[in-house]
Design an enzyme around this catalytic site. Sequence first.
Site, PDB file in Angstrom:
ATOM      1  N   GLN A 120       4.025   4.497  -9.269  1.00 37.37           N
ATOM      2  CA  GLN A 120       4.949   4.221  -8.161  1.00 37.37           C
ATOM      3  C   GLN A 120       5.323   2.744  -8.149  1.00 37.37           C
ATOM      4  O   GLN A 120       4.500   1.902  -7.796  1.00 37.37           O
ATOM      5  CB  GLN A 120       4.235   4.610  -6.853  1.00 37.37           C
ATOM      6  CG  GLN A 120       5.006   4.341  -5.588  1.00 37.37           C
ATOM      7  CD  GLN A 120       4.107   4.460  -4.361  1.00 37.37           C
ATOM      8  OE1 GLN A 120       2.881   4.399  -4.462  1.00 37.37           O
ATOM      9  NE2 GLN A 120       4.701   4.611  -3.199  1.00 37.37           N
ATOM     10  N   SER A 123       6.034  -1.567  -4.292  1.00 36.64           N
ATOM     11  CA  SER A 123       5.675  -2.881  -3.741  1.00 36.64           C
ATOM     12  C   SER A 123       6.065  -4.018  -4.677  1.00 36.64           C
ATOM     13  O   SER A 123       6.009  -3.888  -5.896  1.00 36.64           O
ATOM     14  CB  SER A 123       4.173  -2.965  -3.512  1.00 36.64           C
ATOM     15  OG  SER A 123       3.737  -1.906  -2.705  1.00 36.64           O
ATOM     16  N   SER A 155      -0.642   1.119  -9.226  1.00 36.52           N
ATOM     17  CA  SER A 155      -1.743   1.924  -9.755  1.00 36.52           C
ATOM     18  C   SER A 155      -1.239   2.733 -10.940  1.00 36.52           C
ATOM     19  O   SER A 155      -0.108   3.232 -10.915  1.00 36.52           O
ATOM     20  CB  SER A 155      -2.259   2.895  -8.689  1.00 36.52           C
ATOM     21  OG  SER A 155      -2.540   2.199  -7.502  1.00 36.52           O
ATOM     22  N   GLU A 238       2.906  10.514   0.501  1.00 36.06           N
ATOM     23  CA  GLU A 238       1.785   9.699   0.026  1.00 36.06           C
ATOM     24  C   GLU A 238       0.679   9.685   1.068  1.00 36.06           C
ATOM     25  O   GLU A 238      -0.498   9.816   0.751  1.00 36.06           O
ATOM     26  CB  GLU A 238       2.270   8.266  -0.241  1.00 36.06           C
ATOM     27  CG  GLU A 238       1.126   7.311  -0.578  1.00 36.06           C
ATOM     28  CD  GLU A 238       1.590   5.961  -1.080  1.00 36.06           C
ATOM     29  OE1 GLU A 238       2.699   5.528  -0.703  1.00 36.06           O
ATOM     30  OE2 GLU A 238       0.837   5.333  -1.841  1.00 36.06           O
ATOM     31  N   GLU A 371      -2.102  -1.005   9.921  1.00 38.68           N
ATOM     32  CA  GLU A 371      -1.279  -1.606  10.971  1.00 38.68           C
ATOM     33  C   GLU A 371       0.110  -0.961  10.972  1.00 38.68           C
ATOM     34  O   GLU A 371       0.660  -0.639  12.039  1.00 38.68           O
ATOM     35  CB  GLU A 371      -1.152  -3.121  10.759  1.00 38.68           C
ATOM     36  CG  GLU A 371      -2.446  -3.899  11.007  1.00 38.68           C
ATOM     37  CD  GLU A 371      -3.515  -3.688   9.934  1.00 38.68           C
ATOM     38  OE1 GLU A 371      -3.152  -3.418   8.771  1.00 38.68           O
ATOM     39  OE2 GLU A 371      -4.715  -3.774  10.267  1.00 38.68           O
TER      40      GLU A 371
HETATM   41  C1  LIG Z   1      -5.717  -0.063  -4.037  1.00 37.51           C
HETATM   42  C2  LIG Z   1      -4.246  -0.246  -3.861  1.00 37.51           C
HETATM   43  C3  LIG Z   1      -3.359   0.512  -4.617  1.00 37.51           C
HETATM   44  C4  LIG Z   1      -1.980   0.346  -4.472  1.00 37.51           C
HETATM   45  N1  LIG Z   1      -1.141   1.091  -5.257  1.00 37.51           N
HETATM   46  C5  LIG Z   1       0.208   0.902  -5.171  1.00 37.51           C
HETATM   47  C6  LIG Z   1       1.117   1.583  -6.049  1.00 37.51           C
HETATM   48  O1  LIG Z   1       0.693   2.367  -6.902  1.00 37.51           O
HETATM   49  N2  LIG Z   1       2.433   1.330  -5.961  1.00 37.51           N
HETATM   50  C7  LIG Z   1       2.933   0.476  -5.033  1.00 37.51           C
HETATM   51  O2  LIG Z   1       4.145   0.325  -4.969  1.00 37.51           O
HETATM   52  N3  LIG Z   1       2.116  -0.208  -4.182  1.00 37.51           N
HETATM   53  C8  LIG Z   1       0.763  -0.017  -4.235  1.00 37.51           C
HETATM   54  N4  LIG Z   1      -0.089  -0.727  -3.403  1.00 37.51           N
HETATM   55  C9  LIG Z   1       0.477  -1.739  -2.531  1.00 37.51           C
HETATM   56  C10 LIG Z   1       0.437  -1.443  -1.028  1.00 37.51           C
HETATM   57  O3  LIG Z   1       1.362  -0.459  -0.718  1.00 37.51           O
HETATM   58  C11 LIG Z   1       0.721  -2.767  -0.306  1.00 37.51           C
HETATM   59  O4  LIG Z   1      -0.330  -3.644  -0.583  1.00 37.51           O
HETATM   60  C12 LIG Z   1       0.827  -2.568   1.182  1.00 37.51           C
HETATM   61  O5  LIG Z   1       2.005  -1.886   1.508  1.00 37.51           O
HETATM   62  C13 LIG Z   1       0.779  -3.893   1.967  1.00 37.51           C
HETATM   63  O6  LIG Z   1       1.681  -4.821   1.487  1.00 37.51           O
HETATM   64  P1  LIG Z   1       1.219  -6.311   1.197  1.00 37.51           P
HETATM   65  O7  LIG Z   1       0.083  -6.253   0.269  1.00 37.51           O
HETATM   66  O8  LIG Z   1       2.399  -7.082   0.758  1.00 37.51           O
HETATM   67  O9  LIG Z   1       0.683  -6.874   2.580  1.00 37.51           O
HETATM   68  P2  LIG Z   1       1.571  -7.515   3.746  1.00 37.51           P
HETATM   69  O10 LIG Z   1       2.725  -6.630   4.024  1.00 37.51           O
HETATM   70  O11 LIG Z   1       1.829  -8.918   3.442  1.00 37.51           O
HETATM   71  O12 LIG Z   1       0.584  -7.391   4.977  1.00 37.51           O
HETATM   72  C14 LIG Z   1      -0.473  -8.296   5.234  1.00 37.51           C
HETATM   73  C15 LIG Z   1      -1.178  -7.848   6.496  1.00 37.51           C
HETATM   74  O13 LIG Z   1      -0.282  -7.918   7.609  1.00 37.51           O
HETATM   75  C16 LIG Z   1      -0.222  -6.666   8.262  1.00 37.51           C
HETATM   76  N5  LIG Z   1       1.122  -6.401   8.780  1.00 37.51           N
HETATM   77  C17 LIG Z   1       2.276  -6.381   8.077  1.00 37.51           C
HETATM   78  N6  LIG Z   1       3.300  -6.105   8.889  1.00 37.51           N
HETATM   79  C18 LIG Z   1       2.795  -5.930  10.131  1.00 37.51           C
HETATM   80  C19 LIG Z   1       3.371  -5.610  11.405  1.00 37.51           C
HETATM   81  N7  LIG Z   1       4.656  -5.409  11.545  1.00 37.51           N
HETATM   82  N8  LIG Z   1       2.536  -5.500  12.460  1.00 37.51           N
HETATM   83  C20 LIG Z   1       1.201  -5.701  12.321  1.00 37.51           C
HETATM   84  N9  LIG Z   1       0.619  -6.015  11.148  1.00 37.51           N
HETATM   85  C21 LIG Z   1       1.413  -6.127  10.070  1.00 37.51           C
HETATM   86  C22 LIG Z   1      -0.565  -5.674   7.191  1.00 37.51           C
HETATM   87  O14 LIG Z   1      -1.019  -4.471   7.746  1.00 37.51           O
HETATM   88  C23 LIG Z   1      -1.645  -6.403   6.424  1.00 37.51           C
HETATM   89  O15 LIG Z   1      -2.864  -6.271   7.071  1.00 37.51           O
HETATM   90  C24 LIG Z   1      -1.472  -0.574  -3.537  1.00 37.51           C
HETATM   91  C25 LIG Z   1      -2.376  -1.344  -2.777  1.00 37.51           C
HETATM   92  C26 LIG Z   1      -3.746  -1.189  -2.927  1.00 37.51           C
HETATM   93  C27 LIG Z   1      -4.673  -2.027  -2.112  1.00 37.51           C
END
Ligand SMILES: Cc1cc2nc3c(=O)[nH]c(=O)nc-3n(C[C@H](O)[C@H](O)[C@H](O)COP(=O)(O)OP(=O)(O)OC[C@H]3O[C@@H](n4cnc5c(N)ncnc54)[C@H](O)[C@@H]3O)c2cc1C
Lengths: 401, 374
Positions: A120, A123, A155, A238, A371
């Site tokens: 996928q 991100s 992933s 998902e 969140e």
């Molecule tokens: C093990 C693992 C596997 C993954 N696999 C995939 C994959 O296969 N393909 C893919 O595309 N992505 C994948 N991801 C990515 C995942 O979808 C993102 O990490 C996730 O959506 C969060 O985005 P970010 O890391 O940029 O955090 P951010 O968006 O920067 O968030 C940081 C923190 O702020 C909080 N936050 C953000 N917005 C708000 C809001 N409006 N209100 C309150 N809190 C908020 C979040 O909850 C988080 O705690 C994976 C992640 C992990 C950990």
Amino acid sequence: MTTAPTGGVPDAAALRARVADFVAAHDPATTDPIEFLAARFDAGLAWVHFPEGLGGLGAPRALQAVVDEEFARLGAAPSGREALVIGLGMAAPTILAFGTPEQQERFLKPLYTGEEIWCQLFSEPGAGSDLAALGTRAVRDGDTWVVNGQKVWTSLAHRARWAILVTRTDPDVPKHRGMTYFVCDMTAPGVEVRPLRQITGEAEFNEVYLTDVRIPDSHRLGEVGDGWRVAQTTLMNERVSIGGGAEPREGGLIGLVAGIWRDRPELRTPGLHDALLRLWVEAEAARLTKERLRQQLAVGQPGPEGSAAKLSFARLNQEISGLELELLGGEGLTYDDWTFRRPDGVDLAKRVPGFHYLRSKGNSIEGGTSEILRNIIAERVLGLPGEIRVDKDVAWKDLPK
Amino acid sequence: MSNDPDLLYSDVEEELRASVRSLLADRCGWDRVLARVESDEVTDLALWRSLADLGVAGLAIPEEAGGAGATLRESAVVAEELGRAVAPLPFLGSAVLATGTLLALDGRADSPLGEALASLASGERTATLLIPLATAPDAGFPEGVRVEEGRLSGRVGGVVDASTADLLVVPAAGSEGPALYLVEAGEATVTTVVSLDLTRPLADVELAGASGRLLATGEQAESAVRRGLVTGAALLAAEQLGCAEWALSTTVEYLKTRHQFGRPLGSFQALKHRLADLWVSISQARAVVRNAASAVASDDPEAPLAAALAQAFVSGVAVTAAEEAVQLHGGIGFTWEHPAHLYLKRAKSCSIALGTADRHRLTIARLVDLPAAR
Ligand SMILES: Cc1cc2nc3c(=O)[nH]c(=O)nc-3n(C[C@H](O)[C@H](O)[C@H](O)COP(=O)(O)OP(=O)(O)OC[C@H]3O[C@@H](n4cnc5c(N)ncnc54)[C@H](O)[C@@H]3O)c2cc1C
């Protein structure tokens, strides 16, 4: 979307009979596993809620569990499918909902049999929770699209044959409108996959760099500019697939900890007993809630309720694995292996408690953070007013980056 | 607890903090720590010697015994800084558990005890107390090692800082009751185990007829080990406080700069409230930790209660802080290349080390007469 087979949609009893007949005709002990699954697909027993000809029978979604149970009972449940989570849980329902007949014909069967692994590409470093901010550009060039950008946390990218990919095709309109969704060939020139190591020591996920990758227009899913809506379908599925699988009582981590408790009287204290019982009750409540949700979902796409299942799944896994370490005391201070490696999938039962604790930290981040899921429940289920948005009506190119 | 414990930091303590912090900033940045944890030398003994030059290895050791002649309050300030840096140093094993146990004994400077203390204070040698790190202070005298005809045998699992220790302070049980020995590490077989806390090596230690020098017997040996463990519990809480502070301040900084939805993530009230709650908990943790440090420094009779309170309270705060740091950094917080996991592993391990919060609540129940239901 579904076509009933002649003779009407089968009920549970009829499905059990079909499975029994199928297994009798394809001895699982002697049939090659991929051929077995291909035949199961052709018989409409892959996912019964899909239409006939695409691995299903147009039956209610809830009956899939009956079919799975029956295959398991007859010793014919497929195994080793950890690498297929994204294909089965996300790509397949999206292709079913938005794919052309040609796309459905091409992709669904090898996806189901496991011959082709999916990943996928959603991100990006600057677009996680705010997926609609993504900047990977796709520019049309005749019958193909030329894609440039960087994806992250992907992933399985290192094993995938195909990816579901969301791109920006029109930077001049507000961000939710200018996106387009594709199927991307992971073996195409310009796709570069680099491992990203996790807190567990291993690398399930990757960074993926896309440089002048050419994708034929025939691999577009949904309309140009409609990528956000297509992506929503993927994300709803998902969440159900991460948190929503049917399981027996004590099926998850709670079963492992309950087992330790029963086997090791010397570890017991009144305080830990109380903590364990509280979690047992919550785990059982969560399990029954998922079961109820499964019964409610006749046909159609999962809604925001799936977010609730994923939310409690993540919290419970984290609390239970935290308690497991405390219960084990000194043994909880150790780990099995920090060596960097590429796991096939996540099988908690095969790993030490320290791994349970660390890996479950990802459950509240992957597939939409806890969140964001709370926001979805608050806004889409409860109808509470959304946050005041500063980014909705601005062209994507004018957003602060 | 004791009469008006001083819950503030003195100027001298703040100066000590500043010099330790600046040395750690120079020599123990998280990227270096991360590189070290996968090398053969996790523990940074060169840095330990530099810290010893500042007096850190022997803060609570009297000047006439070669130490800095300060108190365990200063040691607690150092523990906070070492926790903040997840420093891979033998502080807990050597300067806290072994030293704390040895300091509970009386001995002349030219005795084996005096020599040991002097060599630990100078950083020339390090030591550890031969107990499983998960041992709670009131667990009873350790039975892992037996004495027979003056020879020590037994196997002790999960010993902190044993891989680098030169000296082992060994509680041993024999036909004449508890005894405490000093054993050269060369007499033992030390096998490193894979530790959940990457920055804190643990080892299984085996003695097979080892010889040692007898330091104390009977009630004196027992109370020395208990003192060492109570001191350990109090100072470990200071380290946990440092971990928690790092987690909070790093997360606050991140959420000020990370933008999603066209605004800094820190502007979302849901996140602000969580960090505000964490700040409240950490403020409480600081009071509880200062209280425990004062109590062990003055050998207050309530020190066991103060230490149990600190462990029961601060363990949870530090784990929550580290968990929030991982969660609120999102995907990046789940990667090896970001330091949050070092703190998560440290905080969770600390919550088990020297007894879990659950174990310490039982201690409190006994000490303040709140018996369990029957
Ligand atoms: C093990 C693992 C596997 C993954 N696999 C995939 C994959 O296969 N393909 C893919 O595309 N992505 C994948 N991801 C990515 C995942 O979808 C993102 O990490 C996730 O959506 C969060 O985005 P970010 O890391 O940029 O955090 P951010 O968006 O920067 O968030 C940081 C923190 O702020 C909080 N936050 C953000 N917005 C708000 C809001 N409006 N209100 C309150 N809190 C908020 C979040 O909850 C988080 O705690 C994976 C992640 C992990 C950990």
